[in-house]
Scaffold this motif. Sequence first.
Motif, PDB file in Angstrom:
ATOM      1  N   ALA A 174       1.048  -1.274   0.113  1.00 53.93           N
ATOM      2  CA  ALA A 174      -0.010  -0.187  -0.400  1.00 53.93           C
ATOM      3  C   ALA A 174       0.627   1.268   0.020  1.00 53.93           C
ATOM      4  CB  ALA A 174      -1.057   0.289   1.364  1.00 53.93           C
ATOM      5  N   PHE A 175       1.714   1.017   0.841  1.00 52.16           N
ATOM      6  CA  PHE A 175       2.959   2.558   0.665  1.00 52.16           C
ATOM      7  C   PHE A 175       3.668   2.679  -1.168  1.00 52.16           C
ATOM      8  CE2 PHE A 175       7.249   3.737   2.061  1.00 52.16           C
ATOM      9  CZ  PHE A 175       6.676   5.453   1.879  1.00 52.16           C
ATOM     10  N   TYR A 176       4.064   1.294  -0.976  1.00 52.69           N
ATOM     11  CA  TYR A 176       4.565   1.521  -2.185  1.00 52.69           C
ATOM     12  C   TYR A 176       3.499   2.498  -3.572  1.00 52.69           C
ATOM     13  CZ  TYR A 176       8.023   0.306  -6.100  1.00 52.69           C
ATOM     14  OH  TYR A 176       8.980   0.316  -6.809  1.00 52.69           O
ATOM     15  N   ASN A 177       2.216   1.739  -3.610  1.00 49.31           N
ATOM     16  CA  ASN A 177       2.120   1.887  -4.708  1.00 49.31           C
ATOM     17  C   ASN A 177       1.337   3.196  -4.682  1.00 49.31           C
ATOM     18  OD1 ASN A 177       2.217  -1.018  -6.158  1.00 49.31           O
ATOM     19  ND2 ASN A 177       0.477  -1.088  -4.987  1.00 49.31           N
ATOM     20  N   PHE A 178       0.638   3.415  -3.289  1.00 53.32           N
ATOM     21  CA  PHE A 178       0.989   5.097  -3.225  1.00 53.32           C
ATOM     22  C   PHE A 178       1.502   6.097  -3.782  1.00 53.32           C
ATOM     23  CE2 PHE A 178       0.720   9.058  -0.599  1.00 53.32           C
ATOM     24  CZ  PHE A 178      -0.227   9.779  -0.872  1.00 53.32           C
ATOM     25  N   GLY A 179       2.841   5.620  -3.461  1.00 50.06           N
ATOM     26  CA  GLY A 179       4.161   6.717  -3.790  1.00 50.06           C
ATOM     27  C   GLY A 179       4.951   6.592  -4.747  1.00 50.06           C
ATOM     28  N   THR A 180       4.173   6.075  -5.911  1.00 46.36           N
ATOM     29  CA  THR A 180       4.653   6.068  -7.415  1.00 46.36           C
ATOM     30  C   THR A 180       2.458   6.291  -8.172  1.00 46.36           C
ATOM     31  OG1 THR A 180       2.482   4.264  -7.476  1.00 46.36           O
ATOM     32  CG2 THR A 180       4.944   3.426  -7.176  1.00 46.36           C
ATOM     33  N   THR A 181       1.700   7.134  -7.339  1.00 46.57           N
ATOM     34  CA  THR A 181       1.221   8.040  -8.359  1.00 46.57           C
ATOM     35  C   THR A 181       1.758   9.543  -8.388  1.00 46.57           C
ATOM     36  OG1 THR A 181      -0.021   8.448  -5.640  1.00 46.57           O
ATOM     37  CG2 THR A 181      -0.552   6.366  -7.374  1.00 46.57           C
ATOM     38  N   PRO A 182       1.148  10.043  -9.101  1.00 45.98           N
ATOM     39  CA  PRO A 182       1.441  11.870  -9.248  1.00 45.98           C
ATOM     40  C   PRO A 182       1.226  12.457  -7.741  1.00 45.98           C
ATOM     41  CG  PRO A 182       0.400  10.956 -11.050  1.00 45.98           C
ATOM     42  CD  PRO A 182      -0.126   9.543 -10.153  1.00 45.98           C
ATOM     43  N   PHE A 183       0.751  11.959  -6.796  1.00 43.74           N
ATOM     44  CA  PHE A 183      -0.092  12.479  -5.483  1.00 43.74           C
ATOM     45  C   PHE A 183       0.934  12.136  -5.020  1.00 43.74           C
ATOM     46  CE2 PHE A 183      -2.133  12.828  -1.507  1.00 43.74           C
ATOM     47  CZ  PHE A 183      -2.312  14.819  -0.835  1.00 43.74           C
ATOM     48  N   GLY A 184       1.243  11.000  -4.769  1.00 45.79           N
ATOM     49  CA  GLY A 184       2.263  11.009  -3.750  1.00 45.79           C
ATOM     50  C   GLY A 184       4.085  10.931  -4.039  1.00 45.79           C
ATOM     51  N   LEU A 185       4.238  11.294  -5.557  1.00 44.61           N
ATOM     52  CA  LEU A 185       5.525  11.615  -5.727  1.00 44.61           C
ATOM     53  C   LEU A 185       5.053  12.917  -5.590  1.00 44.61           C
ATOM     54  CD1 LEU A 185       5.509  10.323  -8.776  1.00 44.61           C
ATOM     55  CD2 LEU A 185       7.149   9.539  -7.323  1.00 44.61           C
ATOM     56  N   TRP A 186       4.600  13.766  -5.645  1.00 49.28           N
ATOM     57  CA  TRP A 186       4.420  15.624  -5.402  1.00 49.28           C
ATOM     58  C   TRP A 186       4.787  15.910  -3.554  1.00 49.28           C
ATOM     59  CZ3 TRP A 186       0.954  18.156  -2.143  1.00 49.28           C
ATOM     60  CH2 TRP A 186       0.446  19.071  -2.890  1.00 49.28           C
ATOM     61  N   LEU A 187       3.778  14.730  -3.006  1.00 52.37           N
ATOM     62  CA  LEU A 187       3.810  14.946  -1.463  1.00 52.37           C
ATOM     63  C   LEU A 187       4.997  14.964  -0.731  1.00 52.37           C
ATOM     64  CD1 LEU A 187       1.879  14.999   1.185  1.00 52.37           C
ATOM     65  CD2 LEU A 187       1.428  12.891   1.375  1.00 52.37           C
ATOM     66  N   ASN A 188       5.508  13.059  -1.667  1.00 49.58           N
ATOM     67  CA  ASN A 188       6.540  12.966  -0.977  1.00 49.58           C
ATOM     68  C   ASN A 188       8.007  14.365  -1.415  1.00 49.58           C
ATOM     69  OD1 ASN A 188       9.150  10.615   0.486  1.00 49.58           O
ATOM     70  ND2 ASN A 188       9.688  11.031  -1.839  1.00 49.58           N
ATOM     71  N   GLU A 189       7.718  14.563  -2.166  1.00 49.39           N
ATOM     72  CA  GLU A 189       8.961  15.568  -2.747  1.00 49.39           C
ATOM     73  C   GLU A 189       8.753  16.893  -1.761  1.00 49.39           C
ATOM     74  OE1 GLU A 189      10.411  18.397  -6.748  1.00 49.39           O
ATOM     75  OE2 GLU A 189       8.704  16.812  -6.827  1.00 49.39           O
ATOM     76  N   LEU A 190       7.397  17.384  -1.627  1.00 47.01           N
ATOM     77  CA  LEU A 190       7.032  18.497  -0.291  1.00 47.01           C
ATOM     78  C   LEU A 190       7.794  18.500   0.760  1.00 47.01           C
ATOM     79  CD1 LEU A 190       5.997  21.464  -0.403  1.00 47.01           C
ATOM     80  CD2 LEU A 190       3.695  20.216  -0.114  1.00 47.01           C
ATOM     81  N   LEU A 191       7.623  17.537   1.316  1.00 45.50           N
ATOM     82  CA  LEU A 191       7.177  17.065   2.883  1.00 45.50           C
ATOM     83  C   LEU A 191       9.453  17.042   3.085  1.00 45.50           C
ATOM     84  CD1 LEU A 191       4.661  14.548   3.800  1.00 45.50           C
ATOM     85  CD2 LEU A 191       4.903  16.800   3.715  1.00 45.50           C
ATOM     86  N   LEU A 192       9.773  16.814   2.078  1.00 44.26           N
ATOM     87  CA  LEU A 192      11.165  15.949   2.538  1.00 44.26           C
ATOM     88  C   LEU A 192      11.932  17.498   2.051  1.00 44.26           C
ATOM     89  CD1 LEU A 192      11.916  12.803   0.392  1.00 44.26           C
ATOM     90  CD2 LEU A 192      12.317  13.123   3.018  1.00 44.26           C
ATOM     91  N   GLU A 193      11.442  17.977   1.500  1.00 42.09           N
ATOM     92  CA  GLU A 193      12.009  19.838   0.611  1.00 42.09           C
ATOM     93  C   GLU A 193      11.429  20.573   2.303  1.00 42.09           C
ATOM     94  OE1 GLU A 193      12.701  23.393  -2.128  1.00 42.09           O
ATOM     95  OE2 GLU A 193      11.006  21.324  -2.841  1.00 42.09           O
ATOM     96  N   THR A 194      10.713  20.288   3.133  1.00 43.85           N
ATOM     97  CA  THR A 194       9.851  21.113   3.664  1.00 43.85           C
ATOM     98  C   THR A 194      11.147  20.666   5.499  1.00 43.85           C
ATOM     99  OG1 THR A 194       8.100  20.981   3.023  1.00 43.85           O
ATOM    100  CG2 THR A 194       7.971  21.878   5.323  1.00 43.85           C
ATOM    101  N   PHE A 195      10.624  19.351   5.130  1.00 40.59           N
ATOM    102  CA  PHE A 195      11.232  19.612   6.689  1.00 40.59           C
ATOM    103  C   PHE A 195      12.814  18.636   7.431  1.00 40.59           C
ATOM    104  CE2 PHE A 195       6.622  18.152   6.782  1.00 40.59           C
ATOM    105  CZ  PHE A 195       6.326  19.325   8.516  1.00 40.59           C
ATOM    106  N   CYS A 196      13.027  17.955   5.205  1.00 47.88           N
ATOM    107  CA  CYS A 196      14.532  17.722   5.808  1.00 47.88           C
ATOM    108  C   CYS A 196      16.379  18.579   5.319  1.00 47.88           C
ATOM    109  CB  CYS A 196      14.745  16.419   5.149  1.00 47.88           C
ATOM    110  SG  CYS A 196      13.523  14.968   5.919  1.00 47.88           S
ATOM    111  N   PHE A 197      15.962  19.455   4.865  1.00 52.72           N
ATOM    112  CA  PHE A 197      16.250  20.570   3.843  1.00 52.72           C
ATOM    113  C   PHE A 197      17.693  20.663   4.399  1.00 52.72           C
ATOM    114  CE2 PHE A 197      18.278  24.058   2.204  1.00 52.72           C
ATOM    115  CZ  PHE A 197      18.400  23.385   0.069  1.00 52.72           C
TER     116      PHE A 197
END
Length: 549
Positions: A174-197
Amino acid sequence: IINQHLCRDLALCAMKGLLHSASCNTFITFITIGILWGSSIGDVHGFVPHISSSKVVLPSTRTSAFVVNEKLSSIPRALSLPKILASNTRATRLFSAVAAIDNDKYTVQILMSDTGGGHRASANALRDAFDTLYPNQFECDIVDIYTEYGPFWPYDDYVRCYKIMAEYSFLWEAFYNFGTTPFGLWLNELLLETFCFDSFKDCMTRNTQFTDQTKGKRADMVISVHPLCQDLPLKILNYIDSEGESREGGRTTPFATVVTDLGGAHPTWFNPGVDKCFVPSDVLYQCACDRELTSNQLVLHGLPIRRGFWADDSLSASSMTDDAKYENDDMNNKIKTSQREALRSKLGLDLSSPAVLVVGGGDGMGGIVETAKCLGAKLAGGDDNDYQMVVVCGNNKVAQEELSKMNWSSGEVGDGIDIAGGRRKGINVVVNGFVDNMDEWMRSCDVIVTKAGPGTIAEASICGLPCMLSSFLPGQETGNIPYVENAAFGKYSGDPKIISETVFNWLQNPEMLSNMKDAALKVSRPTATLDIARDLAEMAFTAKKHNQK
């Protein structure tokens, strides 16, 4: 003043420069100076014992000139070193450049996360390849960027989270498949840049501490061997190299992705902003193209694998032309048989009995206990022949303890086994935990039963080992099953009984087993690690040359 010692040092420096040039295939031609030997210059033969290369030819007697490297043309005789240095500024610059190259140290930061054993194994393989091809020239900083620099949960706890989800595979799917969707990719990129930059920037700007030469500077090149180490690290390098002006452009630090999956991969592996992306298979080459990477960015060499699997490329079918592929089968088979007998003797295995290797990956996952029990029972009671089974549990200490304590003659394993203690008529069982000589165990066995991990499959193919796939992690390992089955060197089943029956049938059919071994060798890529390291080194050399200009 040019004296004997200076002459010797300059000549040695030039020779080392030539060796460096030849090793990285850069086609740089160093002009060799003809020297009149005399009392004023001195005899330079003293440095000859320090040089060794098939491409270097040195004089055995005194002569007025010598030629180095097969690519160099003849050098005019009777040239005076003092005159050259005094009248030709290019010659002076040449010696300066050679000295600089000889002393160059390159630092490489390899970004990964220990979510599975394959990422660190690939990073270590690349480090070993650098050490082999370019001794003392590359220093590798291998860092689990999430565990060491994640700001808070879950980023700093990815490894434990991964293990939990891998144990309950529906969660991972479930986690993997969600991460392959356009929304999942956008959300992952947003959260990483916001919290981990900021915390990841601390990692990528940290000073290396290897030697005095590299101490106090950040890495010359960055390599990713993890799907979640592309997007944000590229933005950080843009920010650093542009001195804070942009996160979208301005990067000058070389960045390469080395994909460590095989038959399928998460979209986050493929970022069009990289300089190079090394992929292991045609399937992933197409995946990268679908993510808008160009042919100039993509390189298909294979999967980086451990050092112990590099040496068997001379016996690999993939290293031969189609016409000559099987001309030397008899010779190769004799060599392989001799090597296997020596390894079996070293490992304490019977020299002639068929052997099956059962592994569960570095983490020992994949239902290894039930598979080993069922297979052991089948091999022990299937016929009157003797068999061997080697079980490598990896870091799964619970599985190792359970299998080591088993009484293989009891009913829980199978009927008709009347001798206990692991060794009995019909089957010999060896149970190991984590081993660092997997190449020896693979080359000693006839079949491997394994989860569908990319590294194990790639290593097994190099050894010509038919693969019985027993489990897979939904997502990135799903594609490994058709990769093996379509190449005709293995099958998949999640049922221990079917696994046991299939492996037993293979062992009963030598012709089928031989065909599967040949098929495995056809897809093997034993030179992949060294090929990737050469290309990465060339990237570092080119970048430094460009920056110096």
